[in-house]
Design an enzyme around this catalytic site. Structure first.
Site, PDB file in Angstrom:
ATOM      1  N   ASP A   1     -60.376  56.537 -70.641  1.00 15.80           N
ATOM      2  CA  ASP A   1     -59.813  57.585 -69.648  1.00 15.80           C
ATOM      3  C   ASP A   1     -58.897  58.658 -70.343  1.00 15.80           C
ATOM      4  O   ASP A   1     -58.129  59.313 -69.988  1.00 15.80           O
ATOM      5  CB  ASP A   1     -58.669  57.028 -68.653  1.00 15.80           C
ATOM      6  CG  ASP A   1     -57.723  56.297 -69.035  1.00 15.80           C
ATOM      7  OD1 ASP A   1     -57.686  56.035 -70.281  1.00 15.80           O
ATOM      8  OD2 ASP A   1     -56.985  56.048 -68.435  1.00 15.80           O
TER       9      ASP A   1
ATOM     10  N   LYS B   1     -43.839  51.425 -72.279  1.00 13.44           N
ATOM     11  CA  LYS B   1     -43.246  52.228 -71.412  1.00 13.44           C
ATOM     12  C   LYS B   1     -41.579  52.195 -71.127  1.00 13.44           C
ATOM     13  O   LYS B   1     -41.073  51.517 -70.395  1.00 13.44           O
ATOM     14  CB  LYS B   1     -43.800  51.877 -69.876  1.00 13.44           C
ATOM     15  CG  LYS B   1     -45.037  52.161 -69.783  1.00 13.44           C
ATOM     16  CD  LYS B   1     -45.665  52.036 -68.236  1.00 13.44           C
ATOM     17  CE  LYS B   1     -47.128  52.331 -68.175  1.00 13.44           C
ATOM     18  NZ  LYS B   1     -47.978  51.363 -68.888  1.00 13.44           N
TER      19      LYS B   1
ATOM     20  N   ASP C   1     -54.524  61.645 -71.077  1.00 16.84           N
ATOM     21  CA  ASP C   1     -55.303  60.936 -70.403  1.00 16.84           C
ATOM     22  C   ASP C   1     -55.496  61.608 -69.035  1.00 16.84           C
ATOM     23  O   ASP C   1     -55.009  62.439 -68.469  1.00 16.84           O
ATOM     24  CB  ASP C   1     -54.646  59.514 -70.377  1.00 16.84           C
ATOM     25  CG  ASP C   1     -53.453  59.468 -69.369  1.00 16.84           C
ATOM     26  OD1 ASP C   1     -52.991  60.287 -68.973  1.00 16.84           O
ATOM     27  OD2 ASP C   1     -52.853  58.286 -69.492  1.00 16.84           O
TER      28      ASP C   1
HETATM   29  P1  GTP Z   1     -54.812  52.456 -62.945  1.00 13.75           P
HETATM   30  O1  GTP Z   1     -55.283  51.141 -61.940  1.00 13.75           O
HETATM   31  O2  GTP Z   1     -54.653  53.854 -62.152  1.00 13.75           O
HETATM   32  O3  GTP Z   1     -53.609  52.111 -63.719  1.00 13.75           O
HETATM   33  O4  GTP Z   1     -56.153  52.543 -64.154  1.00 13.75           O
HETATM   34  P2  GTP Z   1     -56.953  51.328 -64.845  1.00 13.75           P
HETATM   35  O5  GTP Z   1     -56.946  50.387 -64.117  1.00 13.75           O
HETATM   36  O6  GTP Z   1     -57.824  52.369 -65.412  1.00 13.75           O
HETATM   37  O7  GTP Z   1     -55.944  51.226 -65.931  1.00 13.75           O
HETATM   38  P3  GTP Z   1     -55.410  51.953 -67.171  1.00 13.75           P
HETATM   39  O8  GTP Z   1     -55.240  53.462 -67.116  1.00 13.75           O
HETATM   40  O9  GTP Z   1     -53.950  51.191 -67.890  1.00 13.75           O
HETATM   41  O10 GTP Z   1     -56.600  51.419 -68.181  1.00 13.75           O
HETATM   42  C1  GTP Z   1     -56.433  52.066 -69.668  1.00 13.75           C
HETATM   43  C2  GTP Z   1     -58.131  52.004 -70.231  1.00 13.75           C
HETATM   44  O11 GTP Z   1     -58.414  50.634 -70.034  1.00 13.75           O
HETATM   45  C3  GTP Z   1     -59.157  52.649 -69.034  1.00 13.75           C
HETATM   46  O12 GTP Z   1     -60.130  53.261 -69.759  1.00 13.75           O
HETATM   47  C4  GTP Z   1     -59.638  51.488 -68.061  1.00 13.75           C
HETATM   48  O13 GTP Z   1     -61.042  51.689 -67.466  1.00 13.75           O
HETATM   49  C5  GTP Z   1     -59.520  50.179 -69.158  1.00 13.75           C
HETATM   50  N1  GTP Z   1     -59.492  49.059 -68.573  1.00 13.75           N
HETATM   51  C6  GTP Z   1     -57.858  48.693 -67.923  1.00 13.75           C
HETATM   52  N2  GTP Z   1     -58.080  47.554 -67.511  1.00 13.75           N
HETATM   53  C7  GTP Z   1     -59.178  46.997 -67.975  1.00 13.75           C
HETATM   54  C8  GTP Z   1     -60.000  45.656 -67.772  1.00 13.75           C
HETATM   55  O14 GTP Z   1     -59.335  44.714 -67.261  1.00 13.75           O
HETATM   56  N3  GTP Z   1     -61.242  45.526 -68.283  1.00 13.75           N
HETATM   57  C9  GTP Z   1     -61.897  46.444 -68.802  1.00 13.75           C
HETATM   58  N4  GTP Z   1     -62.967  46.307 -69.337  1.00 13.75           N
HETATM   59  N5  GTP Z   1     -61.392  47.780 -69.099  1.00 13.75           N
HETATM   60  C10 GTP Z   1     -59.993  47.929 -68.531  1.00 13.75           C
END
Ligand code: GTP
Length: 374
Positions: free
Chosen positions: A117, A168, A227
């Site tokens: 992201d 954070k 992001d």
């Molecule tokens: P929020 O629910 O809004 O916090 O978004 P998010 O679920 O995308 O979490 P975050 O922004 O912390 O994730 C950062 C990156 O890691 C993003 O590109 C997510 O798609 C990826 N990501 C987060 N959690 C996982 C997971 O459990 N599995 C995989 N495969 N990717 C993940």
């Protein structure tokens, strides 16, 4: 070189838009974020990209198949279709999903990992080269920001060693303004440190420990970075890309602009878009393919997904409007609103700052306090 793109998060902060598509496929300047990333990876000598998927896996597979931008594309699912052994876990987290991709990544050479992201113009090949020269187990790309409190923040020595990693921190407790940009270079040795078969956060469980043990390097880079975690970040990413890559503005094939339409750059208008007379579009508007905009409309600092209709004399500012929505005439949508796919906003409605509308919802009356309409 191989790269892993973490693309399996639910994107809860971008609901209701993520109810119908993963955030990595949100358009930025009319192209999905993941396409911008894959294009750059291909230019940086990556030959195989593994998408670590979980939420809406099939949408990714349908979109990219097995090849994109000359690279091989493979998919590593957090949960196999028969995920009995992982009962209770909905996803593997950032660390667990890297461990799950171990077989696809292999042990032959160092590899890149990216949060899916983020939007950046970092030189991945250069970052990887620094990592390979150091021989460390792990390296993080670092970016300097004004307010580091929303991110992982590091303390860095003059020899590029990260000696502290805090996720954070409160603003007055942040060890520096250098944040984890969500771009990592790992040696295959990393797999020995990530537990298998459970949710693991690389930011919470692995990096703080690695920093303490002196196993973590950090490299700052110049250039743009953001992001798209929150709606305001997503709009910012769109503005950034319009400024950096689409400076002169772009008009898609067969776009039809009637007389006295005013386009303020930077702005991108997709294919087959119709804009009727005396409308004012931009600055910082991204209008998706096949959108129809009526006369006397005003759209600025907004993202309009494809196939949406915006009727006469409607004003839209600082808003994201999902696919195939119908926005009536003389509607006012104030900044910070999110309209889900296929929603319908009736004539003369005003939506105040911070209203979000779920997919397919019909809104007949004005909403003057921020809320989510289901
Ligand atoms: P929020 O629910 O809004 O916090 O978004 P998010 O679920 O995308 O979490 P975050 O922004 O912390 O994730 C950062 C990156 O890691 C993003 O590109 C997510 O798609 C990826 N990501 C987060 N959690 C996982 C997971 O459990 N599995 C995989 N495969 N990717 C993940």
């Amino acid at each position: 070189m191989k790269a892993v793109v973490l693309a399996g998060g639910y994107g809860t902060r971008l609901r209701p838009l993520t109810c119908t598509r993963p955030k990595m496929l949100f358009p930025i300047a009319n192209m999905p974020l993941l396409d911008w990333t894959l294009k750059k990876l291909a230019k940086n000598k990556v030959t195989k990209t593994i998408l670590a998927v979980n939420y809406m896996t099939d949408v990714f597979i349908k979109h990219y198949g097995e090849k994109a931008y000359g690279m091989q594309i493979a998919y590593s699912r957090d949960l196999d279709p028969d995920h009995k052994t992982l009962a209770g876990f909905q996803k593997l987290g950032t660390g667990g999903s890297i461990k799950k991709a171990e077989k696809l990544i292999g042990h032959e050479e160092p590899f890149l990992v990216l949060n899916g992201d983020i939007l950046t113009n970092i030189n991945y090949a250069e970052f990887m080269k620094k990592h390979e020269t150091s021989g460390a187990t792990a390296a993080i790309a670092l970016h300097e920001v004004e307010d580091p409190s929303r991110y992982g923040v590091v303390e860095l020595t003059n020899e590029d060693r990260i000696v502290q990693f805090v996720e954070k921190p409160a603003l007055d407790e942040a060890p520096s303004n250098l944040i984890n940009a969500g771009i990592y270079a790992f040696n295959p040795k990393i797999f020995d440190y990530i537990p298998e078969g459970r949710q693991v956060s690389i930011e919470h469980e692995i990096f703080p420990k690695f920093a303490e043990e002196g196993k973590l390097r950090g490299y700052t880079f110049q250039g743009y970075w953001t992001d798209i975690g929150k709606p305001s970040d997503y709009l910012k990413a769109n503005r950034l890309l319009l400024d950096m890559e689409i400076k002169k503005g772009k008009l898609g094939k067969n776009a039809a602009l009637e007389s006295e339409t005013e386009i303020q750059k930077p702005c991108i208008i997709g294919e087959n878009v119709t804009i009727k007379s005396k409308s004012k579009i931009g600055p910082y508007a991204a209008i998706g393919d096949n959108v129809i905009i009526g006369k006397g409309a005003l759209i600025e600092n907004s993202i309009i997904f494809p196939h949406t209709v915006i009727s006469d004399f409607t004003s839209i500012k600082g808003t994201i409007i999902g696919e195939a929505s119908m926005i009536g005439s003389s509607v006012t949508i104030e900044s910070g609103c999110i309209i889900g796919d296929h929603a319908m906003i009736r004539d003369n409605v005003t939506l105040t700052q911070g209203v979000s509308v779920c997919p397919s919802k019909e809104v007949k009356e004005s909403v003057l306090t921020p809320k989510c309409l289901m």
